[in-house]
Design an enzyme around this catalytic site. Structure first.
Site, mmCIF file in Angstrom:
data_model
loop_
_atom_site.group_PDB
_atom_site.id
_atom_site.type_symbol
_atom_site.label_atom_id
_atom_site.label_comp_id
_atom_site.label_asym_id
_atom_site.label_seq_id
_atom_site.Cartn_x
_atom_site.Cartn_y
_atom_site.Cartn_z
ATOM 1 N N PRO A 1 0.832 -1.215 0.000
ATOM 2 C CA PRO A 1 0.000 0.000 0.000
ATOM 3 C C PRO A 1 0.863 1.261 0.000
ATOM 4 C CG PRO A 1 -0.015 -1.034 2.176
ATOM 5 C CD PRO A 1 0.785 -1.938 1.275
ATOM 6 N N HIS B 1 6.964 22.500 2.475
ATOM 7 C CA HIS B 1 5.983 22.696 1.401
ATOM 8 C C HIS B 1 5.450 21.348 0.962
ATOM 9 C CE1 HIS B 1 7.869 26.787 -0.053
ATOM 10 N NE2 HIS B 1 7.200 26.910 1.079
ATOM 11 N N GLU B 2 4.497 20.819 1.684
ATOM 12 C CA GLU B 2 3.792 19.651 1.154
ATOM 13 C C GLU B 2 2.829 20.180 0.095
ATOM 14 O OE1 GLU B 2 3.999 16.284 1.443
ATOM 15 O OE2 GLU B 2 2.549 16.437 -0.183
ATOM 16 N N GLU C 1 9.914 6.763 7.619
ATOM 17 C CA GLU C 1 8.482 6.825 7.926
ATOM 18 C C GLU C 1 7.830 5.445 7.823
ATOM 19 O OE1 GLU C 1 6.990 9.627 5.064
ATOM 20 O OE2 GLU C 1 7.183 8.245 3.384
#
Lengths: 687, 687
Positions: B191, B399-400, B493
């Site tokens: 995923p 800055h996403e 992550e």
């Protein structure tokens, strides 16, 4: 807003499924209902006769979910509104918005999704839109299809353009609905810069229909914001039109967030063709002006370095070293245009071809084409700024994007900043060729948002916008009056390509111009392009008809498109172009039949001056001009620009006669119009 | 450039079709030829053995034209280059570029189209690129397919990611080439936020292969500019790889203007795995630095408001009134991070979630999500600017974009201007989710141009860029050294999502990091996420392995990713993170086997300090650390951070032992590494 009255508030049970609404004068009646399956349906009657039979509504949304059935009525609200508003620029200084409204709130059994439909019924037609309120179970979604249908009562005569996601520059074809399928492929052969025809038989809006018993039906949309443009599928045998939203190239027809809404689907209805032209329904359905200070928004009459690019005389946009072509946007040449504009009282000069990029402006394959801040070496920005200012002339900026739209957005702030620093306060934008981002079409939601973004951003710089090859207008000039005009239809440039039909300008005011002003760029005096070179094209009208277009083709932005030298040969006729107003207190449609003829009178804003334009198609005709629109009890002098006795667009287009006549409000003039001819009249009150 | 020598200039007739080129040390030999049908072909030998058999080259361009056959040779040019250059930041302070070059100029019989192919043969591998010179009959075109092939000599072992146009965050699978087709569908079930798998069996680059006789082959590309990323189709039975350029959604694999060129296709070759890691071939094939003043480009060691979003403890990016979640990017909380950073000698603090938009950041369906200039109400920009400055700490901007890329470009100048006004000089960009423009993928040409545009524009503001979810790097940090790092692979992550395999970090330095520095964000001390809440994830390594990653995972941008409170519990181990350098004079790969183990030593730039990192996969192992890289004749003190005796990533990840040892250049230490463990050593010269 003068009145705001809540007529009734009825919370309905699921059992009471039909709702009716009448227009203020009772001529129109809307019925809304839910079928047993919970499908929303509407119908429309005019003077007691059905004009739109029961027709479906709703959407399919993605991932696959129907949003057009399984609804129950959770509430229904009626309201009357009667108010008057003032457009910044327009055909009227005051516009009345008088309508009755019905809001139905629907909820789906199985999904709990909520859909609202808001109807506004005016004396001249119907508008309705879908609203997607914020709700617990639906927030972001995509539209697979809109199911809005228009079930017609017969095989009406249609004034149609084939549906296309990338262009609205087709000629209008006139045929019965049933004939469209056999004609459409041929019509689509027209060579245009970017074409993406629909796979099925479908037509564009605005679409004008005329029934056998003389009723006119006009289909379009109002307030196209954050939604794709509306086209119409045609089931010709069943006389059924259904919504065809322009998709992106992934087949999605709109990305929606609840809190949003569709544009208004509009139907203007009358048994008098003049009412179609006079209708303000589309403007009334748009939001009020969003610009606080509008003092800088002014009508513009202009000339420009433009027509010479089309006539085959050797002028080119591109600057190239050692080219045998003439780079027309050079300082000296532009100064001559500034001189001409100043001598004849114009406001502005448009210059195309001033900036770097034209020398290799390949569409779609190339993303970074133009600089919008770098002039060619022979275009002296500072010198021209100062020279134009010294003559009281404005220069109009040109931003051709060749549809490389993201790259334009990248440069937008710098481009507008450059304009303001150099005295430009209006820009002509252009979108020739297929679009980058390559997922998009000219009329898809993303591009709709782009055009609106440019208009809004320009407003923040106090810049007026005239967009060419954009999606056709839907009355947004009410909200952004700095969006002063658009092309977005077949304009005068086609006189130099494949031609303009003589009836073309008798149709556009019924169709394209219902959405907003058109920068048609009329005023061609010398129609024989073979005089310049190899171009064999011939103008489709008499010289006088070109004058009349300044009145019949509404726009607060009007170009005198021909070369200065051609005006200098006919300064007497040119006087009408110099005199004619571009902003109006009032408009009187005196005679009108789409495809045949049109006579319009208008009162100049804030002046006791009136202008009349009358035009005909390829048939000679007698215009009957009834001056009862003039205030009674005064005398007036009319200067009449008429076709000469031998005038004919094919043989003697430049034959004209100018005469003067004393008139008053009871005067009626019968004026012969030559084949594809016209009449133009300027009227001043006698002192 | 030290030497530039034209070895030979041979104009060949059409008859002489084969050309050979040797690497400077002769280990590699390239052969280029044209078949009877005019098809360009190449092959590559290493130490006399074929590693790439005759393989095709060229393109199909659109509209359908072959550009891979029908060629004749118009000229062939050889050149040797031997020079040394200095990267602004890097693993080495000096890099030698020594290669022999062969340029072949081809022209097609039937079209007159000209195609050049430039080969550069280094001792450690081959690079070649296609060049499309300006020419009379070809200017703008689109690529239908690239035909470059890599015909392998056997069923090599592959370290592979499945080809995907939108993500490079898959775990690496190790299998034979022939096994890939049966494994790939399962691997693709991982995923990930945006996935667009290729329809066929294909893998990503960088791709590492190992032959049965112990040869390592590394396939990638260098200088990815104005071209889509390169993936590789696999014909598993024939052991054949062929270029698979990432298309746009219209199926076009690049829009080219003559004067342009392809990126370099690179093959690094060695029979010693350590050479693959040590190779600078990809950097050498990139253009020199384009930034004149690089004094502002500095390595960064940072902490940040970041890991807490992943561990399930209730912190969120979004600010919402009346939410039970904790909006972590609030002024007080950030000030604590600033305090922590200042106390422990860090350079900077990253803050994610500071700006408006996170509260409704839906990908793809919504275009305008974020403002890059408007903070949430509880984030006081001015106060934090002043507070950080008073402590000597920099804030790192975030800055996403949620991949709404055009909207980011719209705001880019304003966003960078906002940064500079508020003391930010580095930005972490993010591209989660599918791309808008909706014609594009993360790795298509348009997006490649976007990432490069952001890096170049940032440089003009003296801003450093750390891009996440962008296309994987191809050595462009040489040209734009302000592009200080990228994620562009499976990073830390994932320890909080579906996990990281213990062998993962023994592979990345062979694959992903060959393109450029990775912001892997190591340093997790508390690996049991169930301590925070419902997240059951467990870290895939021992604490000491986390320390070792600061050496093995090259990056001039290094985060200490864990929560301050976890470091405060292990300040002795934390000392290594505080000490370790981020920019280097030299790098020594001591031991390496992809998927198994890796030991690297590096000398800190401009200092007499060295750092060693050794890691292993899930197997315990003995690292043999040979300190012969240390200058002879001096004495040094090594501080050794070792796994504890009972350390094991599954059971005792936090077991460690710190010791001190006197060493010199003849010292060899044999150090046991726990399962998924490591060793970290800091070395200082004794005074």
């Amino acid at each position: 807003m003068k009145h705001l009255m809540l007529l009734s508030l009825v919370i309905l049970t699921g059992l009471l499924r039909a709702q009716t609404l009448s227009s203020p004068n009772g001529n129109l009646q809307l019925t809304f209902s839910l079928t047993e399956e919970g499908e929303p349906m509407y119908s429309l009657q005019y003077k007691g006769k059905m004009v739109i039979a029961d027709s479906k509504m709703g959407f399919t949304i993605m991932p696959a979910t129907n949003l057009n059935a399984g609804f129950e009525l959770k509430g229904s609200y009626k309201m009357e509104k009667d108010s008057v508003w003032q457009p910044v620029l327009g055909e009227y200084s005051q516009i009345r918005d008088h309508h009755n409204e019905l809001l139905v709130k629907l909820q789906q059994w199985n999904t709990d999704y909520v859909l609202h439909i808001r109807f506004r019924l005016f004396d001249d037609g119907l508008g309705f839109r879908y609203e997607f309120p914020e709700q617990p179970h639906l927030r972001h979604f995509a539209i697979g299809n809109e199911h809005t249908a228009f079930k017609l009562m017969g095989n009406h005569k249609a004034f149609w353009l084939p549906a296309d996601y990338d262009t609205n520059e087709f000629p209008t074809t006139i045929s019965s609905l049933e004939a469209i399928p056999s004609l459409i492929d041929k019509v689509r052969e027209e060579p245009l810069a970017a074409k993406s025809p629909t796979e099925n038989v479908a037509v564009q809006t605005p679409l004008l229909l005329k029934t056998d018993d003389g009723l006119y039906l006009h289909f379009h949309e109002a307030a196209l914001v954050d939604f794709p443009a509306l086209m119409l599928n045609l089931n010709a045998q069943e006389h059924l039109l259904t919504a065809h939203l322009v998709p992106d190239k992934n087949g999605v027809r709109g990305y929606i967030q609840t809190g949003g809404m569709s544009p208004w689907r509009t139907i203007i209805v009358s048994d008098d063709a003049r009412d179609i032209i006079a209708s303000n329904l589309i403007l009334n359905l748009n939001e009020p002006c969003k610009i606080e200070d509008t003092s800088w928004i002014k009508p513009i009459k202009y000339v420009g370095v433009w027509w010479e690019y089309f006539i085959g005389g050797g002028s080119t946009w591109a600057y190239k070293e050692n080219s045998h072509h003439y780079h027309a946007a050079n300082t000296q040449h532009v100064m001559k245009y500034i001189d001409f504009a100043a001598t004849h009282g114009f406001d502005a000069v448009l210059v195309e071809g001033w900036n770097k990029g034209w020398e290799d402006n390949v569409a779609y394959y190339k993303e970074h084409i133009y600089s919008f801040t770098e002039p060619y070496p022979d275009f002296d920005v500072a010198k021209l700024r100062n020279y134009a200012a010294s003559k009281g002339i404005k220069l109009i900026m040109h931003h051709e994007t060749t549809s490389s739209v993201v790259d334009y957005e990248r440069q937008l702030h710098q481009a507008f900043d450059f304009m303001k620093r150099n005295g430009y306060d209006a820009v002509k934008t252009g979108y020739v060729g297929p679009i980058i981002p390559r997922s998009e079409y000219h009329d898809s939601q993303w591009m709709v948002n782009h055009y609106n973004y440019v208009a809004a951003t320009a407003a923040s710089y106090k810049i007026m916008v005239n967009s060419h090859e954009a999606v056709r207008p839907t009355g947004l000039s009410r909200t952004y009056p700095n969006w002063i005009a658009q092309e977005s239809a077949r304009g005068t440039e086609f006189e130099s390509f494949t031609g303009i039909a003589p009836n073309h300008t008798t149709i556009l005011p019924f169709t394209r111009i219902k959405g907003g002003a058109m920068d048609y760029t009329p005023g061609i005096f010398e129609g024989d392009l073979s005089l310049y070179g190899d171009n064999k094209a011939k103008l489709s009208s008499t010289l006088v008809k070109q004058l009349a277009l300044y009145v019949t083709m509404y726009s607060p932005l009007q170009m005198a498109a021909d070369l200065p030298e051609n005006y200098e040969k006919h300064l007497d006729a040119f006087q009408f172009i110099k005199d004619v107003a571009t902003d109006w207190d009032d408009t009187y449609v005196l005679e009108a039949e789409p495809g045949a003829y049109l006579t319009i009178a208008r009162k100049a804003k804030g002046k006791q001056e009136w202008y009349v334009g009358g035009i005909t198609n390829e048939e000679a005709r007698q215009a009957v001009i009834d001056f009862s629109f003039l205030p009674a009890g005064k005398n007036y002098t009319a200067t009449i620009y008429a076709d000469g006795k031998d005038a004919d667009w094919r043989t003697q287009p430049k034959s004209y006669k100018i005469s003067s006549k004393k008139i008053h409000h009871k005067t009626i003039i019968k004026q012969r119009l030559a084949p594809s001819g016209g009449v133009a009249i300027s009227i001043k009150e006698d002192k």
